[in-house]
Design a protein around this motif. Structure first.
Motif, PDB file in Angstrom:
ATOM      1  N   LYS A   1       0.661  -1.246   0.063  1.00 18.22           N
ATOM      2  CA  LYS A   1      -0.140   0.014   0.130  1.00 18.22           C
ATOM      3  C   LYS A   1       0.775   1.262  -0.048  1.00 18.22           C
ATOM      4  O   LYS A   1       0.416   2.294  -0.732  1.00 18.22           O
ATOM      5  N   PRO A   2       1.829   1.513   0.798  1.00 18.09           N
ATOM      6  CA  PRO A   2       2.604   2.720   0.875  1.00 18.09           C
ATOM      7  C   PRO A   2       3.359   2.751  -0.610  1.00 18.09           C
ATOM      8  O   PRO A   2       3.301   3.839  -0.990  1.00 18.09           O
ATOM      9  N   MET A   3       3.492   1.702  -1.381  1.00 14.54           N
ATOM     10  CA  MET A   3       4.064   1.852  -2.660  1.00 14.54           C
ATOM     11  C   MET A   3       3.174   2.630  -3.493  1.00 14.54           C
ATOM     12  O   MET A   3       3.276   3.250  -4.263  1.00 14.54           O
ATOM     13  N   ARG A   4       1.849   2.001  -3.390  1.00 15.44           N
ATOM     14  CA  ARG A   4       0.788   2.365  -4.020  1.00 15.44           C
ATOM     15  C   ARG A   4       0.526   4.055  -3.989  1.00 15.44           C
ATOM     16  O   ARG A   4       0.478   4.759  -5.130  1.00 15.44           O
ATOM     17  N   TYR A   5       0.563   4.565  -2.810  1.00 19.44           N
ATOM     18  CA  TYR A   5       0.525   6.035  -2.476  1.00 19.44           C
ATOM     19  C   TYR A   5       1.567   6.589  -3.247  1.00 19.44           C
ATOM     20  O   TYR A   5       1.376   7.550  -4.224  1.00 19.44           O
ATOM     21  N   ALA A   6       2.868   6.158  -3.040  1.00 20.14           N
ATOM     22  CA  ALA A   6       4.063   6.757  -3.883  1.00 20.14           C
ATOM     23  C   ALA A   6       3.856   6.734  -5.180  1.00 20.14           C
ATOM     24  O   ALA A   6       4.138   7.738  -5.835  1.00 20.14           O
TER      25      ALA A   6
ATOM     26  N   VAL B   1       1.129   6.333  -7.000  1.00 21.05           N
ATOM     27  CA  VAL B   1       0.168   7.465  -7.343  1.00 21.05           C
ATOM     28  C   VAL B   1       0.596   8.982  -7.595  1.00 21.05           C
ATOM     29  O   VAL B   1       0.512   9.720  -8.801  1.00 21.05           O
ATOM     30  N   VAL B   2       1.306   9.626  -6.502  1.00 21.29           N
ATOM     31  CA  VAL B   2       1.777  10.551  -6.409  1.00 21.29           C
ATOM     32  C   VAL B   2       2.766  10.967  -7.460  1.00 21.29           C
ATOM     33  O   VAL B   2       2.855  11.767  -8.376  1.00 21.29           O
TER      34      VAL B   2
ATOM     35  N   ARG C   1       0.013   2.033   7.833  1.00 16.00           N
ATOM     36  CA  ARG C   1       0.341   2.114   6.436  1.00 16.00           C
ATOM     37  C   ARG C   1       0.186   3.496   5.753  1.00 16.00           C
ATOM     38  O   ARG C   1       0.942   3.964   4.926  1.00 16.00           O
ATOM     39  N   THR C   2      -0.986   4.099   6.093  1.00 15.32           N
ATOM     40  CA  THR C   2      -0.955   5.495   5.449  1.00 15.32           C
ATOM     41  C   THR C   2      -0.213   6.353   5.585  1.00 15.32           C
ATOM     42  O   THR C   2       0.268   7.059   5.142  1.00 15.32           O
TER      43      THR C   2
ATOM     44  N   ILE D   1       3.049   5.892   6.273  1.00 23.57           N
ATOM     45  CA  ILE D   1       4.297   5.460   5.698  1.00 23.57           C
ATOM     46  C   ILE D   1       3.892   5.864   4.243  1.00 23.57           C
ATOM     47  O   ILE D   1       4.663   6.769   3.606  1.00 23.57           O
ATOM     48  N   GLY D   2       2.782   5.764   3.559  1.00 24.65           N
ATOM     49  CA  GLY D   2       2.474   6.091   2.237  1.00 24.65           C
ATOM     50  C   GLY D   2       2.328   7.558   2.219  1.00 24.65           C
ATOM     51  O   GLY D   2       3.184   8.121   1.292  1.00 24.65           O
TER      52      GLY D   2
ATOM     53  N   LEU E   1       6.368   8.674   2.335  1.00 26.37           N
ATOM     54  CA  LEU E   1       6.775   8.210   1.060  1.00 26.37           C
ATOM     55  C   LEU E   1       6.530   9.226  -0.230  1.00 26.37           C
ATOM     56  O   LEU E   1       7.471   9.913  -0.742  1.00 26.37           O
ATOM     57  N   GLY E   2       5.062   9.454  -0.089  1.00 25.61           N
ATOM     58  CA  GLY E   2       4.634  10.417  -1.170  1.00 25.61           C
ATOM     59  C   GLY E   2       5.147  11.684  -1.189  1.00 25.61           C
ATOM     60  O   GLY E   2       5.722  12.283  -2.262  1.00 25.61           O
TER      61      GLY E   2
ATOM     62  N   LEU F   1       8.873  11.822  -1.960  1.00 28.80           N
ATOM     63  CA  LEU F   1       9.022  11.856  -3.310  1.00 28.80           C
ATOM     64  C   LEU F   1       8.903  13.047  -4.130  1.00 28.80           C
ATOM     65  O   LEU F   1       9.622  13.530  -4.690  1.00 28.80           O
TER      66      LEU F   1
ATOM     67  N   SER G   1      -9.375  10.324   1.797  1.00 29.60           N
ATOM     68  CA  SER G   1      -8.224   9.961   2.329  1.00 29.60           C
ATOM     69  C   SER G   1      -7.783  11.457   2.610  1.00 29.60           C
ATOM     70  O   SER G   1      -8.041  12.286   1.795  1.00 29.60           O
TER      71      SER G   1
ATOM     72  N   ILE H   1      -3.854  15.676  -4.147  1.00 26.96           N
ATOM     73  CA  ILE H   1      -3.738  15.309  -5.294  1.00 26.96           C
ATOM     74  C   ILE H   1      -4.837  15.920  -6.194  1.00 26.96           C
ATOM     75  O   ILE H   1      -4.466  16.653  -7.241  1.00 26.96           O
TER      76      ILE H   1
ATOM     77  N   LEU I   1      -3.641  19.776  -6.673  1.00 29.00           N
ATOM     78  CA  LEU I   1      -2.498  19.659  -7.837  1.00 29.00           C
ATOM     79  C   LEU I   1      -3.292  19.530  -9.297  1.00 29.00           C
ATOM     80  O   LEU I   1      -2.932  20.268  -9.971  1.00 29.00           O
TER      81      LEU I   1
ATOM     82  N   TRP J   1     -10.490  10.630  -5.305  1.00 26.08           N
ATOM     83  CA  TRP J   1      -9.965   9.512  -4.673  1.00 26.08           C
ATOM     84  C   TRP J   1     -10.550   8.225  -4.998  1.00 26.08           C
ATOM     85  O   TRP J   1      -9.875   7.145  -4.842  1.00 26.08           O
TER      86      TRP J   1
ATOM     87  N   ILE K   1      -8.982   6.504  -7.483  1.00 25.47           N
ATOM     88  CA  ILE K   1      -7.803   6.010  -7.339  1.00 25.47           C
ATOM     89  C   ILE K   1      -7.829   4.756  -6.398  1.00 25.47           C
ATOM     90  O   ILE K   1      -7.202   3.645  -6.508  1.00 25.47           O
TER      91      ILE K   1
ATOM     92  N   GLY L   1      -6.596   1.132  -7.537  1.00 24.74           N
ATOM     93  CA  GLY L   1      -5.727   0.250  -6.613  1.00 24.74           C
ATOM     94  C   GLY L   1      -6.457  -0.895  -6.060  1.00 24.74           C
ATOM     95  O   GLY L   1      -6.021  -1.795  -5.306  1.00 24.74           O
TER      96      GLY L   1
ATOM     97  N   ARG M   1      -8.608  -1.328  -3.857  1.00 26.35           N
ATOM     98  CA  ARG M   1      -9.030  -1.200  -2.578  1.00 26.35           C
ATOM     99  C   ARG M   1     -10.266  -1.504  -2.001  1.00 26.35           C
ATOM    100  O   ARG M   1     -11.269  -1.071  -2.663  1.00 26.35           O
TER     101      ARG M   1
ATOM    102  N   ALA N   1     -12.067  -0.971   4.030  1.00 24.89           N
ATOM    103  CA  ALA N   1     -10.672  -0.718   4.706  1.00 24.89           C
ATOM    104  C   ALA N   1     -10.429   0.619   4.639  1.00 24.89           C
ATOM    105  O   ALA N   1      -9.446   1.125   5.260  1.00 24.89           O
TER     106      ALA N   1
END
Lengths: 435, 331
Positions: free
Chosen positions: A2-7, A9-10, B7-8, B10-11, B14-15, B18, B261, B267, B270, B307, B310, B314, B316, B320
């Motif tokens: 999931k984290p990868m998916r967030y990253a 997407v962005v 997880r959120t 972490i996401g 990372l986002g 990046l 989310s 997102i 932007l 969202w 998305i 994904g 999902r 969840a």
């Protein structure tokens, strides 16, 4: 995952955006690209944006063909063909700043020309300095642009709004010397407030015996209904009414005040009445004094010089109407840029770089379509021109609007000297004014 | 649940990391500037999402946006304070204080009354600013050059990069905190309040206080957004900071993004910015049509906002999603 998916997407979104951003082609040496900004939608499009765009378009076409009257009959900007990109000025200042950045950094234009609203100009000026891009402001009125900070990259090729109101005061003194008191109706936003401030300050210098009313009217901008304000002005003892209304508000005011006999009862001076003069035609009442922010539009329609005759006739042929103020003002900004390019090329002996163009434009004096322009203020970045007022008179024979008693005021009479801000100068009694 | 929250987080981390890296090393200045403005607005949208989850939409958050922007600008102009570590928190704080005060009135109202009462308050501020010539009336005034740790810069790229990194950091922090809040007991009440206020009261919680808390939170976030926008633009004026059109734009982006989310506002905002830019470039005479048409398409085909697209892509599971949230159109 999931984290990868967030990253992902962005990242994908940004990567796509980046891919789209790559400039389509690098401008070749033999073209100069201009970003031209004017209101193409909204209430200021009709009176300002569209005539402004038309004026720019027409002159650019003539420049590219080399068909402007002498001495401007050389082709292009220093020989380079001009490519224009038109941008809408509406959407607010936030949007305008982004769009300005896009013009400069994404579409990589060589210069930006335009802007009608003072708010846009005030927001754009610091960004232009930051991004170091030649920016020629065409219409906006606020004196602040060059009075609050020195500018290197920003120029304005017409007088600022102070001239409108000082000239109005002089005209009142000349044509209506027996006025004993005056009031005003102005839109409640920066333009209206500044106009009334400058006019009432100038009146204390020019006609110290005339009394200012304690009830000047400030209706909301774009209000559209002025019944109660017109009644209040009618009840006021003041004989003279000053207004800086423009566009739809101006027309609504005229149409609502006429049946009430307002224009028989009061003397009226309309600082930008010239802008809507052609649209109103016969409905603009005889006897009101109008200006057009300088020597532009209806005030100079009959001025018989080769440049002006060319301008009026070509415009009328292309767009089916006489050119109003904004058409002249945008055309003037384009012309000034062309002259700067040509002059810089001549001095450099080759195609000039941006600095050479700016140097050439700084302090430039040139003959524009209707009158001479001197880049005299703000270290040579702010133009001064003569100013004009006239009184409306319907010409029955020609079936069109005309003016009588047109008076011309020299630039040094209506614009402050280089070392003083507008308000300081008027408050000090306009020392050194050459009228 | 705990695992999902992490997880959120972490996401998000990372986002944002990046985006920050892309911004500094890859993106051209104009795009970085668009991300800056988009993420600034996204902070306000994040605040609106907090309210929307309770079923409340405000048509007047430009009040807090403007308060934030004018706080930053006036601190520089009148007191000479340009340190962003002071001005930006001040922007959020001023908005939060006003939001707290007005919250006592506003928390009593729901639905259209809530929306319109907010609009009324924001237009009061607009009216005051337009009549205040000392603050430049509708022309506004310039924001002083910001400083960080007392250091200023003349270089536009450096200034842009620093602001960009700041908005990424604050955006990340806000998103994580809002996410944590929504996962907490108090935050979980959001959906419950929307579904049945009486039951929430019977559970022993005060609906008024829950809504008041969210309102202050959204006000603070919107104030911060205004502060960032003022710094990004270098100019404040009532028309682009306080007018109802600004509130409308915030609601527009909220609907576009969807409440699914805490990442959605960033997102959505932007995409909105880029959409407008390209609409401006391609159809300068009718760009509003493109922007409006997009919103219509989203409402018709993606009632849960971008969202929902998305999450569908994904694969999902709806259950969840934080707070078991559903799109507006599916209620």
């Amino acid at each position: 995952m999931k984290p990868m998916r967030y990253a992902g997407v962005v990242g994908a979104g940004l990567a796509a955006a980046f891919a789209l951003s790559a400039p389509a082609s690098v401008a070749a040496k033999d073209t100069v690209s201009l970003g031209i900004v004017a209101f193409l939608s909204g209430p200021a499009a009709g009176p300002y944006g569209v005539p402004g765009r038309n004026g720019a378009e027409m002159v650019i076409e003539a420049i590219n063909k080399g068909t402007l009257p002498a001495p401007y009959d050389t082709k292009g900007f220093a020989g380079a063909t001009v490519e224009a990109e038109y941008i809408d000025e509406s959407g607010g200042n936030t949007k305008q700043v982004s769009e300005y950045r896009n013009l400069v950094q994404k579409r990589e234009v060589d210069a930006v020309v335009g802007y009608v609203s003072s708010g846009s100009c005030a927001a754009i000026a610091p960004v232009a300095e930051e991004l170091q891009k030649l920016t020629v402001m065409a219409v906006c009125g606020t004196p602040r642009i060059f009075e609050e900070a020195p500018r290197e990259y920003v120029f304005r090729t017409m007088s600022h709004a102070t001239a409108d109101n000082i000239a109005a005061a002089h005209y009142v003194k000349e044509m209506m010397p027996d006025v004993k008191s005056y009031t005003g109706i102005n839109q409640n936003y920066a333009w209206g407030q500044d106009s009334w401030r400058d006019f009432s300050l100038a009146m204390t210098d020019v006609m110290p015996d005339a009394k200012v009313s304690d009830k000047p009217q400030f209706p909301k901008i774009f209000a559209g209904q002025y019944g109660s304000e017109i009644s209040a002005l009618s009840l006021d003892d003041a004989e003279l009414v000053h207004s800086s209304f423009w566009g739809g508000d101006f027309e609504a005011f005229i149409l609502q005040a006429t049946p009430r006999g307002f224009f028989q009862q009061k003397k009226v001076v309309l600082t930008v009445g010239g802008v809507s003069a052609y649209r109103l035609g016969k409905r603009l009442p005889d006897g009101v004094a109008i200006g057009s922010r300088g020597p532009y539009g209806i005030l100079v329609r009959d001025r018989d010089t080769p440049l002006n005759t060319w301008f009026v006739e070509t415009y009328k042929e292309a767009y089916g109407e006489y050119p109003s103020g904004a058409a002249y003002q945008y055309a003037q900004a384009i012309l000034a840029t062309k002259i700067a390019y040509d002059k810089a090329a001549e001095a450099a002996g080759s195609f000039p770089d941006e600095k050479q163009v700016r140097d050439a434009l700084t302090g430039l004096e040139f003959e524009s379509f209707a009158a001479p322009v001197k880049m005299a203020l703000g270290n040579g970045h702010q133009a001064i021109t003569e100013h004009m007022y006239g009184i409306v008179q319907w010409n029955e024979d020609a079936g069109e609007l005309g003016l009588r008693d047109v008076k011309v005021y020299p630039a040094e009479c209506v614009m402050p000297p280089a070392d003083k801000t507008s308000v300081e100068w008027i408050e000090a009694g306009m020392p050194g004014a050459k009228c | 649940m705990t695992q999902f929250m992490d997880r959120t987080v972490i996401g998000l981390t990372l986002g944002f990391a990046l985006v920050a890296l892309l911004g500094v090393f890859v993106l051209p200045d104009w795009l970085m500037s668009q991300v800056l403005i988009a993420f600034s607005r996204a902070l306000a949208v994040l605040g609106l999402v907090v309210l929307w989850r309770t079923g409340l939409i405000s048509f007047g958050h430009a009040l807090y946006f403007g308060l934030g922007a004018y706080t930053v600008a006036m601190l520089g102009k009148d007191l000479g304070v340009t340190e962003v570590l002071i001005t930006l928190p001040a922007a959020g704080l001023v908005a939060a204080v006003v939001g707290f005060a007005l919250g006592f009135i506003i928390r009593k109202y729901r639905e259209i009354f809530f929306a319109m009462l907010n609009l009324a308050f924001s237009m009061v501020l607009f009216g005051i600013l337009v009549k205040t010539e000392a603050l430049g009336s509708t022309d506004g005034f310039s924001v002083e050059q910001p400083t960080l740790f007392g250091i200023g810069t003349e270089d536009s790229t450096v200034k842009l990069t620093v602001l960009f990194l700041a908005v990424c950091t604050v955006g990340w922090l806000s998103a994580v905190l809002v996410h944590r809040y929504l996962g907490s007991v108090l935050g979980s009440l959001t959906t419950a309040v929307r579904d049945n206020e009486i039951r929430v009261e019977y559970l022993g919680y005060s609906v008024a206080q829950a809504i008041h808390g969210k309102y202050v939170m959204s006000a603070a976030l919107t104030g911060l957004a205004g502060g960032f926008t003022a710094l990004a633009l270098g100019q404040v004026d009532p028309e682009s900071m306080v007018n109802w059109t600004v509130s409308g734009e915030l609601v527009f982006v909220t609907v576009l993004s969807g409440p699914g989310s805490v990442a959605a506002p960033f997102i959505g905002s932007l995409l909105f910015e880029l959409l407008r830019t390209y609409a401006f470039e391609l159809v300068p005479y009718a760009w509003q049509l493109i922007v409006g048409g997009t919103l219509l398409a989203v409402i018709f085909f993606l009632p849960g906002g971008l969202w929902s697209l998305i999450s569908k892509l994904g694969g999902r599971d709806r259950a969840a999603q934080p707070g078991g949230n559903r799109g507006e159109g599916e209620r």
